[in-house]
Design a protein around this motif. Structure first.
Motif, mmCIF file in Angstrom:
data_model
loop_
_atom_site.group_PDB
_atom_site.id
_atom_site.type_symbol
_atom_site.label_atom_id
_atom_site.label_comp_id
_atom_site.label_asym_id
_atom_site.label_seq_id
_atom_site.Cartn_x
_atom_site.Cartn_y
_atom_site.Cartn_z
ATOM 1 N N LEU A 36 0.831 -1.201 0.000
ATOM 2 C CA LEU A 36 0.000 0.000 0.000
ATOM 3 C C LEU A 36 0.865 1.252 0.000
ATOM 4 C CD1 LEU A 36 -2.537 1.680 0.262
ATOM 5 C CD2 LEU A 36 -2.643 1.079 2.694
ATOM 6 N N LEU A 37 1.876 1.293 0.859
ATOM 7 C CA LEU A 37 2.757 2.464 0.916
ATOM 8 C C LEU A 37 3.538 2.634 -0.385
ATOM 9 C CD1 LEU A 37 4.078 2.138 4.572
ATOM 10 C CD2 LEU A 37 2.581 3.933 3.684
ATOM 11 N N LYS A 38 3.951 1.519 -0.969
ATOM 12 C CA LYS A 38 4.670 1.593 -2.241
ATOM 13 C C LYS A 38 3.775 2.154 -3.337
ATOM 14 C CE LYS A 38 5.271 -1.997 -4.814
ATOM 15 N NZ LYS A 38 5.676 -3.311 -5.379
ATOM 16 N N ASP A 39 2.540 1.663 -3.412
ATOM 17 C CA ASP A 39 1.606 2.140 -4.430
ATOM 18 C C ASP A 39 1.262 3.612 -4.226
ATOM 19 O OD1 ASP A 39 1.583 -0.348 -5.582
ATOM 20 O OD2 ASP A 39 -0.330 -0.968 -4.720
ATOM 21 N N LEU A 40 1.072 4.002 -2.969
ATOM 22 C CA LEU A 40 0.739 5.393 -2.691
ATOM 23 C C LEU A 40 1.903 6.302 -3.040
ATOM 24 C CD1 LEU A 40 -1.179 7.516 -1.486
ATOM 25 C CD2 LEU A 40 -0.158 7.045 0.745
ATOM 26 N N ARG A 41 3.102 5.913 -2.659
ATOM 27 C CA ARG A 41 4.286 6.721 -2.966
ATOM 28 C C ARG A 41 4.450 6.887 -4.472
ATOM 29 N NH1 ARG A 41 7.401 4.080 -0.137
ATOM 30 N NH2 ARG A 41 7.646 5.439 1.679
ATOM 31 N N SER A 42 4.223 5.816 -5.201
ATOM 32 C CA SER A 42 4.348 5.873 -6.654
ATOM 33 C C SER A 42 3.295 6.792 -7.261
ATOM 34 C CB SER A 42 4.212 4.464 -7.231
ATOM 35 O OG SER A 42 4.227 4.492 -8.642
ATOM 36 N N ALA A 43 2.055 6.676 -6.789
ATOM 37 C CA ALA A 43 0.975 7.498 -7.331
ATOM 38 C C ALA A 43 1.182 8.971 -7.025
ATOM 39 C CB ALA A 43 -0.371 7.025 -6.777
ATOM 40 N N LEU A 44 1.625 9.278 -5.826
ATOM 41 C CA LEU A 44 1.869 10.666 -5.452
ATOM 42 C C LEU A 44 3.020 11.259 -6.259
ATOM 43 C CD1 LEU A 44 1.471 10.490 -1.567
ATOM 44 C CD2 LEU A 44 0.037 11.824 -3.125
ATOM 45 N N SER A 45 4.061 10.473 -6.472
ATOM 46 C CA SER A 45 5.217 10.984 -7.216
ATOM 47 C C SER A 45 4.868 11.252 -8.677
ATOM 48 C CB SER A 45 6.378 9.995 -7.123
ATOM 49 O OG SER A 45 6.075 8.784 -7.780
#
Length: 336
Positions: free
Chosen positions: A196-205
């Motif tokens: 979840l954190l990986k996906d969120l970080r990717s989407a935000l970036s």
């Protein structure tokens, strides 16, 4: 109030890091599902934010809903954001549970509220059949309902990132007391959170939106009954700071609150006063953060965004504006 991490918290941190670097041992996560929502013809985005509401109209839920309908009509809103704890006390029993109609469909019946509802899960939702709230069958009962664990709503001027915060909280796993939680789709927990954190970080970036808004159930910075959520301060807040999120919106505390912190442009907004609320003294907070507004009673929030400006208003159970705040994109991004 930020508490020191326990040894167990440090262990979870280690697991999160290990799961990031050892992805060959676990299933690869999928990217967050996206929904596109068009803005008004004038280019603005307007929506209401409500949380902790589902009590079959009791505890002033119906009265809040009436005022939401009035404000929604006045603002011509695009959609509604729900910050979780959608059905008390223990979520839904299944897709045919009449509580869905009694707490949602029949309560928020105003014509102006017949817009899409984008919804996250709260801890009380996890105490029932959590898969029921995620089931597409509910959309056949009411097409407004859109509930996923974590997802993104993309508009022409803003992106809203909805985050499943309940699995972050250790207490629900280690000391659930007499409650039973539905952890289907979550275990192994460390893998779920890392992905979840990986996906969120990717989407935000990757986001090019003028405004970035993250929505979760649990508070990150709050002086309400539950105080700060240490696990979110440790794991989620750094991601939001790194990627210049503008607003974090949550429920969980049954109040309305606006918090800002030094050296951060994020505005922390609590809208969890959709039904049952209580009167109590504010809890201690991080010394670097300040409360701009706090209200103990029932109510909700509105948000209006344009390409360059943001404005939100907190309303009480009678529809009276209690707190207004506005800023420009330039001012907010240079306030760090």
């Amino acid at each position: 109030m930020v508490n020191h991490l326990s040894n167990k918290s440090l262990f979870i941190t280690s697991l999160l890091l290990n799961s990031v670097f050892c992805t060959f041992l676990v299933p690869v996560s999928s990217t967050l599902q996206r929904f596109h929502h068009h803005t008004n013809n004038n280019g603005s985005l307007r929506f209401l934010v409500i949380g902790d509401w589902g009590r079959k109209g009791w505890y002033n839920q119906s009265q809040v809903a009436v005022q939401m309908g009035i404000i929604a009509d006045r603002l011509n809103i695009d959609f509604v954001v729900s910050t979780g704890d959608n059905f008390y006390n223990d979520g839904l029993t299944g897709v045919q549970d009449p509580a869905f109609d009694e707490s949602f469909k029949y309560v928020y019946a105003a014509p102006s509220l017949q817009k899409q509802w984008y919804t996250v899960l709260g801890n009380h939702d996890y105490r029932g059949d959590v898969e029921a709230q995620l089931d597409p069958m509910l959309r056949k009962r009411d097409s407004r309902w859109r509930c996923l664990r974590s997802f993104i709503v993309n508009t022409d001027i803003a992106e809203l990132f909805f985050v499943d915060t309940t699995p972050f909280v250790e207490m629900y796993f280690d000391d659930p007391k007499d409650h039973k939680y539905d952890w289907r789709g979550i275990l192994p927990r460390e893998v779920y959170l890392a992905n979840l954190l990986k996906d969120l970080r990717s989407a935000l970036s990757e986001s090019k939106a003028k405004w970035k808004i993250v929505v979760g159930h649990h508070g990150i910075r709050t002086t309400g009954h539950h105080c700060d959520t240490p696990e979110l301060v440790t794991h989620l807040l750094p991601v939001l700071e790194e990627h210049h999120v503008d607003f974090y919106m949550n429920g969980h505390d049954h109040c309305l609150e606006h918090v800002s912190c030094q050296n951060s442009k994020i505005r922390f907004l609590t809208s969890g006063a959709g039904s049952k609320a209580w009167l109590e003294a504010n809890k201690p907070q991080d010394e670097k953060c300040g409360v701009k507004f706090f209200h103990h009673g029932q109510g909700f929030m509105s948000m209006k965004l344009t390409k360059n400006n943001a404005r939100f208003v907190f309303y009480d159970v009678f529809g009276k504006p209690l707190h207004r705040w506005r800023t420009s994109l330039k001012k907010l991004h240079t306030s760090m």
